[in-house]
Enzyme design. Structure first.
Site, PDB file in Angstrom:
ATOM      1  N   LYS A  22       0.829  -1.215   0.000  1.00 26.89           N
ATOM      2  CA  LYS A  22       0.000   0.000   0.000  1.00 26.89           C
ATOM      3  C   LYS A  22       0.861   1.263   0.000  1.00 26.89           C
ATOM      4  O   LYS A  22       0.633   2.180  -0.786  1.00 26.89           O
ATOM      5  CB  LYS A  22      -0.902   0.010   1.236  1.00 26.89           C
ATOM      6  CG  LYS A  22      -1.686   1.313   1.370  1.00 26.89           C
ATOM      7  CD  LYS A  22      -2.275   1.530   2.747  1.00 26.89           C
ATOM      8  CE  LYS A  22      -1.276   1.973   3.757  1.00 26.89           C
ATOM      9  NZ  LYS A  22      -1.608   3.090   4.620  1.00 26.89           N
ATOM     10  N   ASN A  23       1.837   1.325   0.883  1.00 34.01           N
ATOM     11  CA  ASN A  23       2.564   2.584   1.025  1.00 34.01           C
ATOM     12  C   ASN A  23       3.506   2.861  -0.148  1.00 34.01           C
ATOM     13  O   ASN A  23       3.866   4.009  -0.387  1.00 34.01           O
ATOM     14  CB  ASN A  23       3.281   2.641   2.382  1.00 34.01           C
ATOM     15  CG  ASN A  23       2.265   2.806   3.514  1.00 34.01           C
ATOM     16  OD1 ASN A  23       1.132   3.215   3.284  1.00 34.01           O
ATOM     17  ND2 ASN A  23       2.664   2.466   4.730  1.00 34.01           N
ATOM     18  N   CYS A 117      -3.990   8.128   9.860  1.00 34.28           N
ATOM     19  CA  CYS A 117      -4.268   7.560  11.178  1.00 34.28           C
ATOM     20  C   CYS A 117      -3.803   8.498  12.274  1.00 34.28           C
ATOM     21  O   CYS A 117      -2.744   9.108  12.169  1.00 34.28           O
ATOM     22  CB  CYS A 117      -3.557   6.214  11.321  1.00 34.28           C
ATOM     23  SG  CYS A 117      -4.295   4.929  10.319  1.00 34.28           S
ATOM     24  N   ARG A 122       2.558  13.808  13.580  1.00 31.15           N
ATOM     25  CA  ARG A 122       2.763  13.639  12.142  1.00 31.15           C
ATOM     26  C   ARG A 122       2.963  14.955  11.378  1.00 31.15           C
ATOM     27  O   ARG A 122       2.220  15.283  10.447  1.00 31.15           O
ATOM     28  CB  ARG A 122       1.629  12.806  11.532  1.00 31.15           C
ATOM     29  CG  ARG A 122       1.360  11.542  12.332  1.00 31.15           C
ATOM     30  CD  ARG A 122       0.492  10.571  11.617  1.00 31.15           C
ATOM     31  NE  ARG A 122       1.211   9.868  10.571  1.00 31.15           N
ATOM     32  CZ  ARG A 122       0.664   8.979   9.767  1.00 31.15           C
ATOM     33  NH1 ARG A 122      -0.597   8.696   9.890  1.00 31.15           N
ATOM     34  NH2 ARG A 122       1.362   8.381   8.842  1.00 31.15           N
ATOM     35  N   ASP A 305       4.715  -0.049  11.989  1.00 35.49           N
ATOM     36  CA  ASP A 305       3.425  -0.528  11.480  1.00 35.49           C
ATOM     37  C   ASP A 305       3.130  -1.968  11.905  1.00 35.49           C
ATOM     38  O   ASP A 305       2.063  -2.506  11.593  1.00 35.49           O
ATOM     39  CB  ASP A 305       3.371  -0.413   9.947  1.00 35.49           C
ATOM     40  CG  ASP A 305       3.269   1.035   9.499  1.00 35.49           C
ATOM     41  OD1 ASP A 305       3.009   1.903  10.347  1.00 35.49           O
ATOM     42  OD2 ASP A 305       3.469   1.296   8.302  1.00 35.49           O
ATOM     43  N   ARG A 397      -8.749   0.531   4.866  1.00 34.41           N
ATOM     44  CA  ARG A 397      -7.892   1.502   4.179  1.00 34.41           C
ATOM     45  C   ARG A 397      -6.626   0.833   3.677  1.00 34.41           C
ATOM     46  O   ARG A 397      -6.038   1.291   2.697  1.00 34.41           O
ATOM     47  CB  ARG A 397      -7.509   2.623   5.145  1.00 34.41           C
ATOM     48  CG  ARG A 397      -8.643   3.577   5.417  1.00 34.41           C
ATOM     49  CD  ARG A 397      -8.201   4.663   6.348  1.00 34.41           C
ATOM     50  NE  ARG A 397      -6.883   5.125   5.931  1.00 34.41           N
ATOM     51  CZ  ARG A 397      -6.185   6.029   6.582  1.00 34.41           C
ATOM     52  NH1 ARG A 397      -6.655   6.561   7.682  1.00 34.41           N
ATOM     53  NH2 ARG A 397      -5.001   6.408   6.144  1.00 34.41           N
TER      54      ARG A 397
HETATM   55  C1  EPZ Z   1       4.762   6.386   6.483  1.00 31.46           C
HETATM   56  O1  EPZ Z   1       4.217   7.499   7.173  1.00 31.46           O
HETATM   57  C2  EPZ Z   1       3.655   5.388   6.379  1.00 31.46           C
HETATM   58  N1  EPZ Z   1       2.537   6.001   5.659  1.00 31.46           N
HETATM   59  C3  EPZ Z   1       3.221   4.945   7.761  1.00 31.46           C
HETATM   60  O2  EPZ Z   1       2.300   3.891   7.596  1.00 31.46           O
HETATM   61  C4  EPZ Z   1       4.428   4.410   8.523  1.00 31.46           C
HETATM   62  O3  EPZ Z   1       4.030   4.160   9.863  1.00 31.46           O
HETATM   63  C5  EPZ Z   1       5.547   5.419   8.532  1.00 31.46           C
HETATM   64  O4  EPZ Z   1       5.864   5.816   7.169  1.00 31.46           O
HETATM   65  C6  EPZ Z   1       6.836   4.897   9.170  1.00 31.46           C
HETATM   66  O5  EPZ Z   1       7.284   3.763   8.474  1.00 31.46           O
HETATM   67  C7  EPZ Z   1       2.548   6.100   4.340  1.00 31.46           C
HETATM   68  O6  EPZ Z   1       3.453   5.673   3.670  1.00 31.46           O
HETATM   69  C8  EPZ Z   1       1.358   6.711   3.703  1.00 31.46           C
HETATM   70  P1  EPZ Z   1       7.473   9.224   8.418  1.00 31.46           P
HETATM   71  P2  EPZ Z   1       4.953   8.887   7.207  1.00 31.46           P
HETATM   72  O7  EPZ Z   1       7.499  10.514   7.692  1.00 31.46           O
HETATM   73  O8  EPZ Z   1       5.615   9.102   5.880  1.00 31.46           O
HETATM   74  C9  EPZ Z   1       8.375  12.329  11.946  1.00 31.46           C
HETATM   75  C10 EPZ Z   1       0.338   2.709   7.912  1.00 31.46           C
HETATM   76  O9  EPZ Z   1      -0.209   2.165   8.895  1.00 31.46           O
HETATM   77  N2  EPZ Z   1       8.283  13.346  10.894  1.00 31.46           N
HETATM   78  O10 EPZ Z   1       8.493   8.182   8.082  1.00 31.46           O
HETATM   79  O11 EPZ Z   1       3.985   9.881   7.686  1.00 31.46           O
HETATM   80  C11 EPZ Z   1       7.042  11.655  12.212  1.00 31.46           C
HETATM   81  O12 EPZ Z   1       6.257  12.393  13.098  1.00 31.46           O
HETATM   82  C12 EPZ Z   1       0.943   4.070   8.049  1.00 31.46           C
HETATM   83  O13 EPZ Z   1       0.386   2.194   6.784  1.00 31.46           O
HETATM   84  C13 EPZ Z   1       8.595  14.667  11.194  1.00 31.46           C
HETATM   85  O14 EPZ Z   1       8.924  15.003  12.322  1.00 31.46           O
HETATM   86  O15 EPZ Z   1       6.039   8.590   8.308  1.00 31.46           O
HETATM   87  C14 EPZ Z   1       7.480  10.324  12.750  1.00 31.46           C
HETATM   88  O16 EPZ Z   1       7.795  10.445  14.104  1.00 31.46           O
HETATM   89  C15 EPZ Z   1       0.783   4.633   9.430  1.00 31.46           C
HETATM   90  N3  EPZ Z   1       8.519  15.587  10.184  1.00 31.46           N
HETATM   91  C16 EPZ Z   1       8.767  10.021  11.973  1.00 31.46           C
HETATM   92  O17 EPZ Z   1       9.206  11.290  11.488  1.00 31.46           O
HETATM   93  C17 EPZ Z   1       8.178  15.263   8.913  1.00 31.46           C
HETATM   94  O18 EPZ Z   1       8.139  16.149   8.055  1.00 31.46           O
HETATM   95  C18 EPZ Z   1       8.603   9.074  10.805  1.00 31.46           C
HETATM   96  O19 EPZ Z   1       7.529   9.519   9.978  1.00 31.46           O
HETATM   97  C19 EPZ Z   1       7.863  13.931   8.631  1.00 31.46           C
HETATM   98  C20 EPZ Z   1       7.934  12.993   9.637  1.00 31.46           C
END
Ligand code: EPZ
Length: 432
Positions: A22-23, A117, A122, A305, A397
């Site tokens: 999915k991602n 979610c 985020r 995840d 989803r």
């Molecule tokens: C992706 O989310 C996935 N979603 C998430 O999957 C997954 O949990 C996550 O990566 C981690 O592997 C999608 O791909 C659509 P990140 P993303 O940016 O991109 C912080 C699922 O269940 N951060 O890697 O939003 C953030 O808060 C979903 O399929 C910042 O601080 O995750 C987190 O603590 C849930 N600033 C960490 O980084 C930013 O600009 C990692 O987030 C971006 C992120």
């Protein structure tokens, strides 16, 4: 409202086919509009989130033709405008990929702020930092994020946190920027690599995906491509954990065992046998699981995840386990529901201390988010008695036909939409 009704206590046995990631799909579908030429995507998971992205793209004039349930032809030769603002898009996190794709291709993107979610704050500051470094002006007003640039120029970007979304989004914009971009402290998840492979198949010049440093040499244009999405690491991991928690024996087909190593390693510590062959992984449980400690980390660490699913499995393991969530600060909300099923789990900040109980007891519960929802399904599968799970729209989803696939493994689960159907299920399975 649809819900799952489950009669627990049956070990899962048999084979299950794992679908596309999915991602990876959300990013790849969005990026398919970065060329005038048609792009064909295979192994696309047919879930709610991918449907929302495709609909959003259709709304701005992208031609979407579903070839089969799992393949789609995308034609972006006649995009009308670069504004995407609809209620559905607001709900999904992956909608931020529409910004990178449109900014790269059209130098202009206006997208309603991404939701997704509710598992923590985020923020998207790292995406914005990347776009800005490439020369875009980015603003957030009235719930919309706008990114505009007269030209995009390659840059050296150091991410403050390892972010999957920011890494992919910056790759999109940088692929069509002038000159060279370097992303340091890049995310290394399998879908980051898959995405880079996809853009390269469209003519981009990206090197180093899968390491901490990604180098992108901007090209003038991208061309059409045919691409097959990798298998879903998290869907596979969810079935592995379901096999373990129900003391079953499940063979997953169509997976990449390397992507599942952190999950397999934990299952081995917990007393399962894991067999790997080419694109197959078999999980053999058979007896009560052992306790262990887990900390979520960016890839190749244990995936956030998969945190709820392993917590549910450890909730019925022997002894005391500790699970630490280091990526999202609000990812233990499901523990309240699990406690209602008899779990003995104490959450302190980002740590869950789990004292394994002999078994869960069926209860009427709700899915708080996608992965937690899937984890609660696993709890229902190993619980004594009946469990109903509401709000399964969250689960749908990101999982295609979860109930159908579980039934294929012998689970007693049905997706129902009336109280009458719940009663019918109970009657049918009461004595069973
Ligand atoms: C992706 O989310 C996935 N979603 C998430 O999957 C997954 O949990 C996550 O990566 C981690 O592997 C999608 O791909 C659509 P990140 P993303 O940016 O991109 C912080 C699922 O269940 N951060 O890697 O939003 C953030 O808060 C979903 O399929 C910042 O601080 O995750 C987190 O603590 C849930 N600033 C960490 O980084 C930013 O600009 C990692 O987030 C971006 C992120």
């Amino acid at each position: 409202m649809e819900k799952y009704v489950i009669k627990g206590g049956t070990p899962l046995f048999g084979e299950v086919e794992i679908g596309g990631a999915k991602n990876a799909a959300l990013a790849i579908l969005a990026a398919a509009m970065m060329t005038d030429e048609p792009v064909i995507i295979e192994n696309m998971p047919d879930e709610a989130d991918t449907g929302v992205i495709l609909e959003a793209m259709e709304g701005i004039g992208v031609e979407i033709r579903r070839l089969t349930r799992h393949s789609v032809r995308i034609g972006a030769a006649h995009v009308r405008d670069c504004t995407i603002d609809n209620e559905q898009v607001k709900k999904i996190r992956g909608s931020y990929y529409l910004i990178g794709a449109m900014l790269g291709r059209y130098r202009s993107a206006h997208v309603v702020l991404p939701g997704g979610c509710n598992i923590g704050l985020r923020p998207i500051d790292q995406h914005i930092k990347g776009f800005t470094a490439l020369g875009a002006r980015v603003s957030i007003e009235h719930g919309m994020i706008s990114a505009e640039a007269s030209r995009l120029t390659g840059s050296h970007i150091y991410l403050d946190v390892v972010s999957v979304g920011a890494t992919i989004n910056i790759m999109m914009a940088a692929a069509l920027a002038e000159g060279k971009t370097i992303i340091e402290n890049a995310a290394k998840e399998p879908h980051v690599v898959d995405f880079a492979n996809f853009l390269n198949s469209m003519g981009a010049n990206i090197k180093g995906a899968g390491t901490d440093v990604i180098r992108i040499r901007g090209v003038e244009r991208l061309h059409g491509a045919e691409y097959t999405i990798i298998p879903d690491q998290i869907e596979a991991g969810t079935f592995m954990m379901a096999a373990a928690a129900t003391k079953g024996d499940v063979t997953l087909r169509g997976v990449i065992p390397k992507h599942l190593e952190s999950i397999s390693a934990k299952l081995i510590e917990m007393g399962c046998q894991i067999r790997e062959m080419d694109d197959v992984v078999q999980v053999i449980a058979g007896r009560r699981l052992n306790h262990t400690h887990v900390k979520t980390l960016p890839y190749p660490g244990f995936p956030t995840d998969m945190q709820p699913q392993i917590t549910v499995a450890l909730g019925v393991a022997s002894g005391i386990s500790i699970v630490t969530e280091s990526i999202f600060e609000n990812r233990f909300k499901y523990v309240d529901e699990l406690t209602r099923m008899g779990a003995n789990i104490k959450v302190e900040g980002s740590t869950a201390i789990i004292e394994g109980v002999d078994r869960y007891t069926g209860a009427d519960i709700s899915a708080p988010d996608l992965r937690a929802g899937a984890a609660l399904v696993i709890a229902g599968l190993c619980a004594e008695g009946f469990t109903t799970i509401e709000d399964i729209r969250y689960i749908e989803r990101g999982y295609e036909d979860l109930d159908v696939k579980l039934r294929g493994l012998g689970a007693q689960i049905e997706r129902v939409d009336t109280e009458r159907a719940v009663q019918k299920f109970r009657l049918k399975h009461y004595a069973a």
